[in-house]
Write a protein that holds these residues in place. Structure first.
Motif, mmCIF file in Angstrom:
data_model
loop_
_atom_site.group_PDB
_atom_site.id
_atom_site.type_symbol
_atom_site.label_atom_id
_atom_site.label_comp_id
_atom_site.label_asym_id
_atom_site.label_seq_id
_atom_site.Cartn_x
_atom_site.Cartn_y
_atom_site.Cartn_z
ATOM 1 N N ARG A 10 0.828 -1.210 0.000
ATOM 2 C CA ARG A 10 0.000 0.000 0.000
ATOM 3 C C ARG A 10 0.860 1.257 0.000
ATOM 4 N NH1 ARG A 10 -4.870 -1.163 4.376
ATOM 5 N NH2 ARG A 10 -5.862 -2.883 3.230
ATOM 6 N N PHE A 11 1.973 1.209 0.719
ATOM 7 C CA PHE A 11 2.855 2.363 0.791
ATOM 8 C C PHE A 11 3.424 2.707 -0.589
ATOM 9 C CE2 PHE A 11 7.238 3.967 1.217
ATOM 10 C CZ PHE A 11 6.973 5.167 1.860
ATOM 11 N N VAL A 12 3.905 1.679 -1.296
ATOM 12 C CA VAL A 12 4.456 1.896 -2.639
ATOM 13 C C VAL A 12 3.365 2.393 -3.580
ATOM 14 C CG1 VAL A 12 5.472 0.749 -4.652
ATOM 15 C CG2 VAL A 12 6.340 0.238 -2.362
ATOM 16 N N ALA A 13 2.170 1.815 -3.476
ATOM 17 C CA ALA A 13 1.067 2.227 -4.345
ATOM 18 C C ALA A 13 0.699 3.698 -4.123
ATOM 19 C CB ALA A 13 -0.146 1.333 -4.091
ATOM 20 N N LYS A 14 0.606 4.121 -2.866
ATOM 21 C CA LYS A 14 0.282 5.522 -2.571
ATOM 22 C C LYS A 14 1.359 6.461 -3.098
ATOM 23 C CE LYS A 14 -2.487 4.800 1.614
ATOM 24 N NZ LYS A 14 -2.542 4.990 3.083
ATOM 25 N N ARG A 15 2.611 6.069 -2.920
ATOM 26 C CA ARG A 15 3.716 6.916 -3.372
ATOM 27 C C ARG A 15 3.725 7.052 -4.887
ATOM 28 N NH1 ARG A 15 9.456 4.969 -1.441
ATOM 29 N NH2 ARG A 15 9.001 3.411 -3.051
ATOM 30 N N MET A 16 3.424 5.961 -5.576
ATOM 31 C CA MET A 16 3.405 6.006 -7.038
ATOM 32 C C MET A 16 2.229 6.819 -7.567
ATOM 33 S SD MET A 16 4.478 2.231 -8.306
ATOM 34 C CE MET A 16 5.978 1.445 -7.750
ATOM 35 N N LYS A 17 1.094 6.750 -6.888
ATOM 36 C CA LYS A 17 -0.075 7.523 -7.321
ATOM 37 C C LYS A 17 0.141 9.023 -7.148
ATOM 38 C CE LYS A 17 -3.546 3.937 -6.467
ATOM 39 N NZ LYS A 17 -4.661 3.500 -5.597
ATOM 40 N N ARG A 18 0.992 9.385 -6.180
ATOM 41 C CA ARG A 18 1.247 10.801 -5.909
ATOM 42 C C ARG A 18 2.219 11.431 -6.893
ATOM 43 N NH1 ARG A 18 1.620 9.732 -0.213
ATOM 44 N NH2 ARG A 18 3.878 9.750 -0.472
ATOM 45 N N SER A 19 3.190 10.654 -7.377
ATOM 46 C CA SER A 19 4.291 11.270 -8.109
ATOM 47 C C SER A 19 4.815 10.368 -9.219
ATOM 48 C CB SER A 19 5.427 11.596 -7.128
ATOM 49 O OG SER A 19 6.592 11.952 -7.788
ATOM 50 N N LEU A 20 4.993 10.948 -10.410
ATOM 51 C CA LEU A 20 5.624 10.233 -11.515
ATOM 52 C C LEU A 20 7.111 10.013 -11.245
ATOM 53 C CD1 LEU A 20 4.020 11.900 -14.671
ATOM 54 C CD2 LEU A 20 3.725 9.541 -13.894
ATOM 55 N N THR A 21 7.703 10.917 -10.476
ATOM 56 C CA THR A 21 9.113 10.760 -10.122
ATOM 57 C C THR A 21 9.332 9.485 -9.312
ATOM 58 O OG1 THR A 21 9.356 13.166 -10.042
ATOM 59 C CG2 THR A 21 11.076 11.863 -8.989
ATOM 60 N N SER A 22 8.393 9.189 -8.406
ATOM 61 C CA SER A 22 8.499 7.961 -7.612
ATOM 62 C C SER A 22 8.422 6.731 -8.498
ATOM 63 C CB SER A 22 7.380 7.913 -6.567
ATOM 64 O OG SER A 22 7.518 8.971 -5.641
ATOM 65 N N GLU A 23 7.537 6.773 -9.497
ATOM 66 C CA GLU A 23 7.438 5.649 -10.427
ATOM 67 C C GLU A 23 8.733 5.464 -11.193
ATOM 68 O OE1 GLU A 23 3.978 5.141 -12.883
ATOM 69 O OE2 GLU A 23 2.808 6.458 -11.590
ATOM 70 N N PHE A 24 9.293 6.574 -11.679
ATOM 71 C CA PHE A 24 10.534 6.507 -12.439
ATOM 72 C C PHE A 24 11.676 5.963 -11.577
ATOM 73 C CE2 PHE A 24 14.564 8.495 -13.672
ATOM 74 C CZ PHE A 24 14.702 7.975 -14.948
ATOM 75 N N LEU A 25 11.795 6.443 -10.341
ATOM 76 C CA LEU A 25 12.857 5.973 -9.451
ATOM 77 C C LEU A 25 12.683 4.496 -9.116
ATOM 78 C CD1 LEU A 25 13.146 9.005 -6.980
ATOM 79 C CD2 LEU A 25 14.772 8.331 -8.775
ATOM 80 N N HIS A 26 11.430 4.077 -8.944
ATOM 81 C CA HIS A 26 11.173 2.680 -8.591
ATOM 82 C C HIS A 26 11.526 1.746 -9.744
ATOM 83 C CE1 HIS A 26 9.273 -0.030 -5.618
ATOM 84 N NE2 HIS A 26 9.077 -0.794 -6.687
ATOM 85 N N ILE A 27 11.111 2.122 -10.953
ATOM 86 C CA ILE A 27 11.429 1.258 -12.100
ATOM 87 C C ILE A 27 12.930 1.277 -12.387
ATOM 88 C CG2 ILE A 27 11.069 2.980 -13.933
ATOM 89 C CD1 ILE A 27 9.892 0.747 -15.625
ATOM 90 N N SER A 28 13.589 2.407 -12.111
ATOM 91 C CA SER A 28 15.050 2.463 -12.284
ATOM 92 C C SER A 28 15.734 1.518 -11.312
ATOM 93 C CB SER A 28 15.555 3.888 -12.056
ATOM 94 O OG SER A 28 15.003 4.772 -12.995
ATOM 95 N N PHE A 29 15.256 1.501 -10.065
ATOM 96 C CA PHE A 29 15.815 0.603 -9.051
ATOM 97 C C PHE A 29 15.631 -0.855 -9.446
ATOM 98 C CE2 PHE A 29 14.668 -2.059 -5.359
ATOM 99 C CZ PHE A 29 15.920 -2.157 -4.769
ATOM 100 N N ARG A 30 14.410 -1.225 -9.841
ATOM 101 C CA ARG A 30 14.127 -2.613 -10.182
ATOM 102 C C ARG A 30 14.848 -3.051 -11.456
ATOM 103 N NH1 ARG A 30 12.852 -5.992 -6.225
ATOM 104 N NH2 ARG A 30 10.771 -5.728 -5.362
ATOM 105 N N THR A 31 14.916 -2.177 -12.450
ATOM 106 C CA THR A 31 15.611 -2.518 -13.692
ATOM 107 C C THR A 31 17.102 -2.697 -13.428
ATOM 108 O OG1 THR A 31 13.998 -1.276 -14.992
ATOM 109 C CG2 THR A 31 16.086 -1.774 -16.058
#
Length: 199
Positions: free
Chosen positions: A47-68
């Motif tokens: 839920r924490f990751v989902a809320k953070r991603m819904k708030r900011s595109l930057t969070s999505e970009f950083l998360h996918i960069s980390f996982r990739t």
């Protein structure tokens, strides 16, 4: 020849002019696809990751960069190690040991999950990514945190251990180092850039 592998140069020879570039682009696409898949998985289990991603595109970009970067680093390290020690008789040992250790960690620290099939299925993606890292379900959080810790220890050991083994036991000369840089400089530079993102 030594076994199935050539003594020097690439394992296989190029069949057409832009083959290396095509393979590099394909690997990049596959790594990003894995990162997107893990992004979706983390979105669903936390839920924490989902809320953070819904708030900011930057969070999505950083998360996918980390996982990739996580997937790419482990994949490239094992490819490089296997190629560097392909003339030896034990090039397959670290990869086999990693598979066994990962499966053992999932079995031991997998929590209350009783189905062996689920544990086995979970151990395969854990070869390349810590899929338990962001689980925050009250029922799975404690087991996921413990398992995630040991998978992180494994990742750190691999990140530093494989290059050391490759350098110590690989048959490196000035010529082979130059050849590796000329043939794989782009890949080496990308992975070197991904290490700070992952850490």
């Amino acid at each position: 020849q030594s076994g199935f592998f050539m003594r020097g140069g690439a394992i296989t020879s190029s069949r057409w002019h832009h083959e290396a570039l095509c393979i590099a682009i394909s690997c990049l696409i596959l790594s990003m696809s894995a990162g997107l898949g893990l992004l979706e998985l983390d979105f669903c289990v936390s839920r924490f990751v989902a809320k953070r991603m819904k708030r900011s595109l930057t969070s999505e970009f950083l998360h996918i960069s980390f996982r990739t970067s996580e997937v790419s680093i482990r994949m490239v390290l094992y490819i490089w190690f296997t190629v560097s020690l392909r003339q030896g008789s034990w090039w397959w040992v670290p990869l086999t040991a990693d598979i066994a250790v990962t499966a053992l960690l999932v079995v031991i620290f997998g929590g209350a999950e009783k189905t062996w099939l689920v544990r086995v299925l979970c151990s395969f993606p854990c070869m390349f990514a810590n899929i338990f890292l962001f689980i925050d379900s009250p029922y799975k959080r404690r087991a996921a945190k413990r398992l995630s810790f040991w998978l992180t220890v494994r990742n750190v050991f691999t990140l530093f251990g494989l290059p050391v083994l490759g350098i110590l036991y690989g048959r490196h000369t000035n010529d082979t180092i130059v050849d590796e840089w000329q043939g794989h400089g782009f890949m080496i530079a990308i992975v070197a850039g991904m290490v700070p993102i992952y850490i």
